[in-house]
Structures are given as structure tokens and as C-alpha cells.
Design a protein around this motif. Structure first.
Motif, PDB file in Angstrom:
ATOM      1  N   ARG A 115       0.817  -1.209   0.000  1.00  0.00           N
ATOM      2  CA  ARG A 115       0.000   0.000   0.000  1.00  0.00           C
ATOM      3  C   ARG A 115       0.860   1.272   0.000  1.00  0.00           C
ATOM      4  O   ARG A 115       0.514   2.287  -0.589  1.00  0.00           O
ATOM      5  CB  ARG A 115      -0.897  -0.025   1.260  1.00  0.00           C
ATOM      6  N   SER A 116       1.999   1.188   0.677  1.00  0.00           N
ATOM      7  CA  SER A 116       2.818   2.396   0.839  1.00  0.00           C
ATOM      8  C   SER A 116       3.963   2.447  -0.160  1.00  0.00           C
ATOM      9  O   SER A 116       4.830   3.309  -0.064  1.00  0.00           O
ATOM     10  CB  SER A 116       3.386   2.445   2.261  1.00  0.00           C
ATOM     11  N   PHE A 117       3.960   1.546  -1.138  1.00  0.00           N
ATOM     12  CA  PHE A 117       5.160   1.420  -1.958  1.00  0.00           C
ATOM     13  C   PHE A 117       5.474   2.686  -2.761  1.00  0.00           C
ATOM     14  O   PHE A 117       6.637   3.083  -2.894  1.00  0.00           O
ATOM     15  CB  PHE A 117       5.079   0.205  -2.879  1.00  0.00           C
ATOM     16  N   GLN A 118       4.440   3.322  -3.283  1.00  0.00           N
ATOM     17  CA  GLN A 118       4.675   4.555  -4.045  1.00  0.00           C
ATOM     18  C   GLN A 118       5.258   5.639  -3.151  1.00  0.00           C
ATOM     19  O   GLN A 118       6.152   6.377  -3.550  1.00  0.00           O
ATOM     20  CB  GLN A 118       3.353   5.044  -4.650  1.00  0.00           C
ATOM     21  N   ALA A 119       4.739   5.717  -1.931  1.00  0.00           N
ATOM     22  CA  ALA A 119       5.285   6.699  -0.986  1.00  0.00           C
ATOM     23  C   ALA A 119       6.757   6.395  -0.699  1.00  0.00           C
ATOM     24  O   ALA A 119       7.585   7.302  -0.591  1.00  0.00           O
ATOM     25  CB  ALA A 119       4.473   6.695   0.306  1.00  0.00           C
TER      26      ALA A 119
END
Lengths: 398, 398
Positions: free
Chosen positions: A96-100
Motif C-alpha cells: 500500500r505504501s510502496f509509491q510513498a
């Protein structure tokens, strides 16, 4: 693992590789031998979980500070690092946080840190912890609506059981692990129980922010500057049962109780102020105290890699085995420690207890023993039995 | 002004006072003369606007870094600061953000920074800028829905006109001002026009993040580590018309064009990558690049207080008066500078131009002249006339 290479590009690689623009042996061949001796150091791998979150966002951009104090870091092997200690940051996030996480890596690139030789991002702890010499475990699931503390212990415990297994398998055998994600004492216990090849002594639960807050409150009350407060112990759990110890703490080298004679304040207000600090901050600030938490993580690392000032100590949640105080064995309990700067520590022996202090220590000990029973299924000790009497999560850390 | 005193308490005071737990002369009387000489330094007052925002939240918790590099800071007066440079942070917020500002002050307290002697918070620039030796002007209104760039220039220009007047009246006469709030070049111009008693040379518009991003992109393209890229100039406005100069920049001491022979990439992709970096970050990260902006502010300060490495330079938006390049006078234009570390700078003379570079410089110059006409009512130069052709706000900085 995605090794961060360039804006917008990533490469899928079987394992962490050095970025193509990091310091390579071939580059060094062009420098003189003297330069080579000065410039070439083993990379220190620092793994950080919850790397897309706010605490990490503050922590990661303190790379210059790591470089500065790690320069004095003398490994147990006797190897002494010189003034320039190149490091690799290995960042663990979720799908879920990979782009961040990619955003974090880009900002780290744009910061041109001279000692930051490599940034790797991944969702797999087995990749992130590979050869890690430090593991800063910040990531944890926040409590959802209606979730009991037992549920929180279970859901986070599973994360830390997995991370313990991964550390055990792939990290440096002497990796130092600092657990920040809550409930951090019991998470650290679960982690170490799942990493039998790593010395249990290497696992820490962060109580340094509590120590810092306690020092601040004593300094404010006494009307002195912070650095006049020393020997501050936080005993026990990083929860509302924690015991900030004013009996052994000193102000200007004198017992606190001789400087602050308002014992009622010490007994009734002081501890509450320390505990409620995070709650007040979340009310004012609208978010949790990520910046000061990050500062306290840096403090915790520095306390292990620089010699403790003579006569002083620091607090950290560590494994109780053969402790001199009579605290129950086989839990993670915050206690006073000293270090000679080699990454290791010893417990401080010359502390005193009175009934008031001991009674509170027993209460936080009872809580940690109850938490331990509650996660027995995750520590390989049989069936869990949960009888947590009340919710003792620190306000501001929900 | 609210001088920060203790958790939850504030005092209304006519002017900034030292906190009661900061280093006082009386305390020093108890130390030996030697200690006194070593310990007592003039406080450096660092004023920060937009102090409750995310950029400041990263910047303020880099206090240790300030302390470290300000120790080498040699004031123009010849006074040399020693290794410990105590500082005061003076934080400017708005009524709306005041509670958050209290939260920031509390977290700074909890961080126990040994060199941070005082934190003051206020909504009044005349109080915050009192005796400031550095003013880091981060706060600016973001553009509301449907607002034209002219509207943004006007609304922010009024803030910077007021802050210029306040600096003029109460700041240290040699205060260094770094404007970060956008549109930063023209905001800096407005600020200096309203502060006639402060040398115009002391006003900077931050283009250091652009410089850092440009260095990063060149390093990635050339496959070298960041520190091999030098002599990077950002010319002109901190907007999409900015000119990252690959003609004068060097990689490993050689002209970039000899190392990166893909001129098409340099002309077409390089500048766009630098400009669009913030936009990509906001897409990935969901918020603007506060951490790397804060790092670049620290870089900008350090470049002024430490001697520039031999043969190198840095970029900063400064006042064009008697510039050797033939750029229009009386605007704030990012140009290559060197410093001997006294807080001041000189323009670099040995740069070359070709038609391609010069054409782009003229375009960003034209934009800055148009912005200047647009804020004539705020610089005391008559009626504003706004003919801004297009929106050149950098993506990610809306």
C-alpha cells in the motif's frame, strides 16, 4: 527487491545491488592510496521498517547525524571506523505504501547526502534485512476501531514474529534491533524469540522518548537547562505503567528529591506529565510526535555507539536475564544501561529502590508478564492466555 | 510574544525573554573562568516563518546540524564562534496554526537539543524578527482554487511586504534572509524593497533544491556519485522558466557535455526532469517534498557560513546590481556564487554562455521583470501592471 536507481525507473533484482552511481571500487582505483585508505569503509546497512511513515520520514533525513556519530563507532571486532562512514538505507514498506516509499527514496536522492551510498526499497523483510547491522523497526499496525489491546498484540506480534525470523536468517549475526512499533516491549520479545541465532541482548524496545520527556519535565520544574538532568531511568513497559524514576535521577549531580522538594508533584504530577505528553501533543498538533520520536531513536543509537559519560546512564528496554534488580526474567524491560560505545551495553548496578518505586516496578512487570502470556503462540511457548486488565496504551500512540 | 516556558503554560511578555531554564549568566558564574570563556557565546537568533508547516517541521529538527556548522561561522565583524554555538529559534505562525506551533515547541523541548537555548512562538513578525541574525521565510499562502498567478503574487506579496518592514525595523542590521515561500524570487524582491536599512545583498530566494535535483539527475545520467558533480548553476526564477546550466557544470572536473554526450537529453530531458521532480513526488508521495526542501535550506545556509570549496560554486537567488553577466538589474535572480564563509557571497565571474543558454536566461529574466511589474504597488514603484503570459509555478508547489 527494487534497488532505487533513477527517478521513475526501478529494477527488479534478485538481491540488493549497489546503485550504479554509488562509490565503486573502480572509482577508487583512480585515487591515491592515501585517499583510498581514508575513503573506503565497509558500508553499514541500516534497515528501517515503516519507512513510508512520518517517524521514518524524520529519521531518514538525519543521515548526516548518523554519519557523524557512527564515525566514532568501534565495532566489537576492534575495527574502528574513521571520519567518513558510508551507509546504506534499506527501507521496508507495504504494498500500500510502496509509491510513498519511492517518493522517500527520491527525496533522499535529491538531498545529495555524501555518506548515503545506497537506498533500497522493498516489501520483503528477507530482502531488507539482508546483512543489516542495524534494524530500526518502526512499522506497526495502528489499532483499528473497537480493537482490544489483545487484538493489537496479536496483529502486531505476527508482524514482529515474521521480522524476527527474517532477521535471524539474513541479517548480520550481531545486528542491533531497536523496536519502535507498539506495543514495543512485547513486539521486541516476540522478535527475539523468533531470532534464536541473534544474541537476545541485541534487542531493544524504545523508551528513549519517555526518558527525554522525563528529563525535560524535571528541568522545567527545577528551572535548569536540560543537560543538568542525568541518571534518568524509565523502568518497565513503554505504556502508562512505565516508571520514570525520580529517586535515582540527578539534577546538577544532586538527587532530584533534594532539588525538587515538592514530593507531591514528583509522585502525582511528574509521571502523569511524561505519560500524557504524547496525548497533549496530538491534541495541539493534530498528529503524533513523529519528530521527537525520530530524535529519540537517533539518541538511542548514539547511546550505544558512543561511550556513556562518566557516572551517567541511559534507558532502553532490554531482555531481562540475570538482571541484578530482581525483575522477572525473560521479558523486555526498560532499565538503566551504560555503553562503552561498541554497540553493546551493561546494566547499571548502583541504583537504589524504595517501597514506592518498587511497587510501581512490580506493576509494570506484571503487565509485561500478562502481555507475554497473551502472545505465547508467537514466542513458541504454547497457548496464549490473555488477561490484560486494562488498556495502558500511551495517549497519542493509538 | 509567547515565550515557551513549559508544557501547557505560556506567558505573555512585551518582548522575547529567555526561558527560565536556559543558560543564564548566573549559572555561568558558578563555572570556572575557562569554562566561562568556552561556554558563553552570543545566542544566534534564527527566525522561521511558516513554522507550523511541514518544511519547517523538518527544518527545525535539524538543530544539531546548525550547531555543528555554525561553529565555524566567522562573522563579518571578525568574531569567531567556537565549537558550541547556542541558538534561539523564533517561530512565526498564524492564529490558525498557533496550537500546532505550541506542539512544535513542545517537541523541540522533548528533543533536549543541547545548543537550543530558547524557543519563542508568536504570530507577530515584529516580535519574531527581533534581533534575528537569520530569517528563514517559509510561510506563504498556497494558491486557492481558481486563483491566477497574479492573485498569488499579490496575496503573498503583501505578507512579504509586511515581513520586510518588520525585518527592517527590528532584525539585526546584517540579518540574512532566505525566502522559501513562493513565488520566492519576487517575494524576496518585495521583502528587500520594504527593508531599505538591510543590505539588499542579504536577501536570498531559495533555488538550492533545484540545484540539488539538477546535480542528482546529472549524476544518475553519468553513472557517478553525486559529489562528482560540481559548478551547478540554476539561473533565474524558481519556476518552470528556471535554467539548470549544463554548459558550465562539471562532472569529475570535466565539462558535463564531455561526459554526457547525449546533447538531446541535456537540452530536452534534463531541465524537464529537474522541473517536474516535485510534481512526480507529489503524485507518489501524496504530499510536497518537505524533507528535501528542508535539507536544501540547511545546504543554503551552510554555503554561506563555510568557505566554498576551491573552484566550485553554489546557486542562490540574489539581487542583481552590477552583475557581470548583463542580466537586468533590480530583480532577484538565481546566479552562481561563492562565499568565504562569513555569511556573505560574491558572484562567480568565470562562466561561459552560448546562444542556447543565453536565450533561456533571457526568458526567465523576462518573467521576473513581468512579475516585478505585477507587484509594483508592493515595492513602492507605482501602479502594478500584470501581463504574466502563463502559469510557471513548479509542479508540486501549487
Amino acid at each position: 527487491m527494487f534497488a532505487w536507481q533513477a527517478a521513475g525507473s526501478r529494477q527488479w533484482l534478485a538481491r540488493a545491488v549497489r546503485r550504479n552511481h554509488s562509490l565503486e571500487a573502480t572509482e577508487l582505483a583512480n585515487t591515491s592510496l592515501d585517499d583510498k585508505t581514508k575513503a573506503w569503509k565497509s558500508l553499514i546497512n541500516i534497515a528501517v521498517s515503516g519507512a513510508a511513515g512520518m517517524i521514518a520520514n524524520h529519521l531518514l533525513f538525519k543521515v548526516r547525524i548518523y554519519g557523524l556519530f557512527l564515525r566514532g563507532f568501534q565495532l566489537a571486532s576492534g575495527e574502528v571506523f574513521g571520519p567518513d562512514q558510508p551507509i546504506t538505507l534499506k527501507l521496508l514498506g507495504s504494498e500500500r505504501s510502496f509509491q510513498a516509499l519511492e517518493g522517500v527514496a527520491m527525496e533522499l536522492e535529491d538531498s545529495l547526502y555524501p555518506l548515503l551510498r545506497e537506498v533500497n526499497i522493498s516489501v520483503d523483510p528477507y530482502e531488507v534485512f539482508q546483512d543489516a547491522t542495524w534494524a530500526l523497526l518502526i512499522g506497526a499496525k495502528p489499532r483499528g476501531p473497537g480493537m482490544e489491546r489483545a487484538g493489537l498484540l496479536d496483529i502486531n506480534g505476527q508482524i514482529f514474529a515474521q521480522q524476527g525470523k527474517a532477521l535471524n536468517e539474513v541479517a548480520s549475526p550481531n545486528v542491533k534491533v531497536i523496536v519502535v512499533g507498539n506495543p514495543c516491549n512485547t513486539n521486541a520479545l516476540i522478535c527475539l524469540k523468533n531470532a534464536p541465532n541473534i544474541p537476545a541482548k541485541n534487542f531493544h524496545a524504545l523508551t528513549r522518548l519517555d526518558e527525554n520527556r522525563a528529563k525535560c519535565q524535571l528541568a522545567l520544574k527545577a528551572g535548569v537547562f536540560y543537560d543538568k538532568v542525568s541518571n534518568m531511568t524509565i523502568w518497565g513497559n513503554h505504556s502508562t505503567t512505565q516508571v520514570p524514576d525520580f529517586l535515582n535521577a540527578k539534577i546538577n549531580g544532586m538527587p532530584v528529591t533534594e532539588v525538587i522538594t515538592d514530593i507531591k508533584w514528583l509522585k502525582e504530577e511528574f509521571t502523569e506529565r511524561v505519560q500524557k505528553r504524547g496525548g497533549i501533543l496530538i491534541q495541539k498538533w493534530g498528529r503524533s510526535s513523529a519528530a521527537s520520536t525520530a530524535v529519540s531513536i537517533v539518541d538511542a543509537i548514539r547511546s550505544l555507539v558512543t561511550p556513556t559519560p562518566s557516572g551517567d546512564w541511559f534507558s532502553t528496554g532490554v531482555y531481562t536475564t540475570g538482571n541484578p534488580y530482581g525483575i522477572a526474567e525473560d521479558i523486555i524491560f526498560s532499565m538503566p544501561c551504560r555503553s562503552n560505545g561498541d554497540g553493546d551495553y551493561e546494566l547499571v548496578k548502583d541504583v537504589i529502590f524504595d517501597d514506592y518505586l518498587w511497587e510501581r516496578i512490580k506493576k509494570t512487570e506484571a503487565e509485561l508478564l500478562a502481555e507475554k502470556r497473551c502472545v505465547a503462540h508467537l514466542t513458541g511457548e504454547g497457548n496464549a492466555y490473555c488477561d490484560l486488565p486494562e488498556d495502558t496504551m500511551l495517549p497519542g500512540e493509538q
